[in-house]
Scaffold this motif. Structure first.
Motif, mmCIF file in Angstrom:
data_model
loop_
_atom_site.group_PDB
_atom_site.id
_atom_site.type_symbol
_atom_site.label_atom_id
_atom_site.label_comp_id
_atom_site.label_asym_id
_atom_site.label_seq_id
_atom_site.Cartn_x
_atom_site.Cartn_y
_atom_site.Cartn_z
ATOM 1 N N TRP A 19 0.836 -1.197 0.000
ATOM 2 C CA TRP A 19 0.000 0.000 0.000
ATOM 3 C C TRP A 19 0.872 1.249 0.000
ATOM 4 N N TYR A 21 0.656 5.271 0.741
ATOM 5 C CA TYR A 21 -0.095 6.390 1.293
ATOM 6 C C TYR A 21 0.523 7.694 0.789
ATOM 7 N N ASP A 89 -6.775 4.089 -0.284
ATOM 8 C CA ASP A 89 -7.855 4.690 -1.074
ATOM 9 C C ASP A 89 -9.165 4.793 -0.302
#
Length: 154
Positions: A19, A21, A89
């Motif tokens: 992920w 960010y 998201d």
């Protein structure tokens, strides 16, 4: 549809570690390494899904602490530390309350809870305060990022 809790798998850990960010939340970015995968496999990490898709995770115990906090005696005994993350998201869209409520309902302990959060993460701090967490101390890491220790005495 509501959240579901699943045992952490290597596939889920790889996804979480991938992920990305946006700044300043990039502090929470991981990296897929053998060491990181081993941490997920050997510690109490849980995958959180919604409609079959991975949407977040939480962990408990030592792995939920920021290691440099020990230099500041930030983690006295008697608390269960929790750490959590939501897929990038999905953050900032008002889903935090139901997400954290699911985590709180999933944790089985009679110990007070403690968490560590970056001081700049105002959204998370507001959410934690809504759930009864109070700031009790802070420390700063080598990169000048301040972390707050928050506890919930229930």
């Amino acid at each position: 549809m509501s959240y579901s809790l699943q045992k952490m798998t290597e596939q889920a850990a790889r996804e979480i570690l991938s992920w990305i960010y946006p700044p300043p939340y990039d502090l929470y970015n991981g990296e897929v390494t053998e060491e990181a995968l081993q941490e997920f496999a050997e510690n109490p990490y849980y995958a959180i899904c919604k409609e079959g898709a991975l949407v977040g995770f939480y962990c408990t115990g030592y792995v939920a602490q920021v290691p440099i906090g020990y230099l500041f005696q930030a983690y006295p005994e008697g608390y269960l530390d929790i750490g959590l993350g939501m897929r990038p998201d999905l953050t900032g869209q008002g889903q935090g309350t139901s997400f954290l409520q699911f985590i709180m309902d999933s944790i089985e302990t009679n110990q007070p809870l403690r968490l560590t959060v970056a001081a700049f993460n105002k959204r998370a701090i507001a959410l934690y305060e809504k759930f009864g967490f109070c700031k009790v101390s802070s420390f700063t890491n080598a990169n000048d990022v301040e972390f707050l220790i928050m506890i919930r005495e229930e």
